[in-house]
Write a protein that holds these residues in place. Structure first.
Motif, PDB file in Angstrom:
ATOM      1  N   VAL A   1       0.851  -1.183   0.000  1.00 56.57           N
ATOM      2  CA  VAL A   1       0.000   0.000   0.000  1.00 56.57           C
ATOM      3  C   VAL A   1       0.886   1.231   0.000  1.00 56.57           C
ATOM      4  N   ASN A   2       0.364   2.303  -0.540  1.00 58.77           N
ATOM      5  CA  ASN A   2       1.092   3.560  -0.627  1.00 58.77           C
ATOM      6  C   ASN A   2       0.754   4.398   0.605  1.00 58.77           C
ATOM      7  N   VAL A   3       1.768   4.722   1.397  1.00 63.41           N
ATOM      8  CA  VAL A   3       1.586   5.519   2.618  1.00 63.41           C
ATOM      9  C   VAL A   3       2.292   6.850   2.405  1.00 63.41           C
ATOM     10  N   ASN A   4       1.534   7.940   2.538  1.00 64.35           N
ATOM     11  CA  ASN A   4       2.084   9.274   2.362  1.00 64.35           C
ATOM     12  C   ASN A   4       2.316   9.892   3.739  1.00 64.35           C
TER      13      ASN A   4
ATOM     14  N   ARG B   1       6.895   9.320   0.617  1.00 60.47           N
ATOM     15  CA  ARG B   1       5.848   8.390   0.176  1.00 60.47           C
ATOM     16  C   ARG B   1       6.471   6.995   0.164  1.00 60.47           C
ATOM     17  N   LEU B   2       5.873   6.064   0.899  1.00 58.83           N
ATOM     18  CA  LEU B   2       6.410   4.716   1.040  1.00 58.83           C
ATOM     19  C   LEU B   2       5.438   3.686   0.492  1.00 58.83           C
TER      20      LEU B   2
ATOM     21  N   VAL C   1       1.344  -1.887   8.170  1.00 60.07           N
ATOM     22  CA  VAL C   1       0.510  -0.727   8.519  1.00 60.07           C
ATOM     23  C   VAL C   1      -0.476  -1.103   9.623  1.00 60.07           C
ATOM     24  N   ILE C   2      -1.099  -2.258   9.502  1.00 55.40           N
ATOM     25  CA  ILE C   2      -2.075  -2.704  10.501  1.00 55.40           C
ATOM     26  C   ILE C   2      -1.405  -2.915  11.856  1.00 55.40           C
ATOM     27  N   MET C   3      -0.280  -3.643  11.872  1.00 54.74           N
ATOM     28  CA  MET C   3       0.390  -3.933  13.136  1.00 54.74           C
ATOM     29  C   MET C   3       0.973  -2.659  13.769  1.00 54.74           C
ATOM     30  N   SER C   4       1.460  -1.739  12.948  1.00 51.71           N
ATOM     31  CA  SER C   4       1.965  -0.473  13.473  1.00 51.71           C
ATOM     32  C   SER C   4       0.844   0.334  14.115  1.00 51.71           C
ATOM     33  N   SER C   5      -0.317   0.337  13.470  1.00 50.60           N
ATOM     34  CA  SER C   5      -1.463   1.058  14.021  1.00 50.60           C
ATOM     35  C   SER C   5      -1.889   0.469  15.361  1.00 50.60           C
TER      36      SER C   5
END
Length: 70
Positions: A27-30, A35-36, A43-47
Motif C-alpha cells: 500500500v502507498n503511505v504518504n 511516500r512509502l 501498517v495494521i500492526m503499526s497502528s
C-alpha cells in the motif's frame, strides 16, 4: 502467571502470522515528506502498536494525576 504470559505470547504470535500472511499487498503511505510502499500487514500492526502505546501512556498519566490530587 508465567503460563498466562506464555499463552498470551503464543496468541500474539499467531495473530501476527495470520495478519501478515493475509495482508501482504503493498500500500502507498504518504507521510507528508515521504511516500512509502509498505505491506498492509505492517501498517495494521503499526497502528495496533501505536494505539496500545497511546492507551498505556494515557492510563499512566491518569494514574499519576490521581495520585497527585489525592
Amino acid at each position: 502467571m508465567r503460563l498466562i504470559s506464555l499463552i498470551l505470547l503464543v496468541m500474539a504470535i499467531c495473530i501476527a502470522l495470520a495478519v501478515g500472511s493475509e495482508n501482504a499487498h503493498l500500500v502507498n503511505v504518504n507521510l507528508l515528506f515521504v511516500r512509502l510502499d509498505i505491506p498492509l500487514s505492517l501498517v495494521i500492526m503499526s497502528s495496533i502498536a501505536i494505539g496500545a502505546l497511546l492507551t498505556l501512556l494515557y492510563l499512566g498519566f491518569r494514574k499519576v494525576v490521581k495520585k497527585a490530587n489525592a
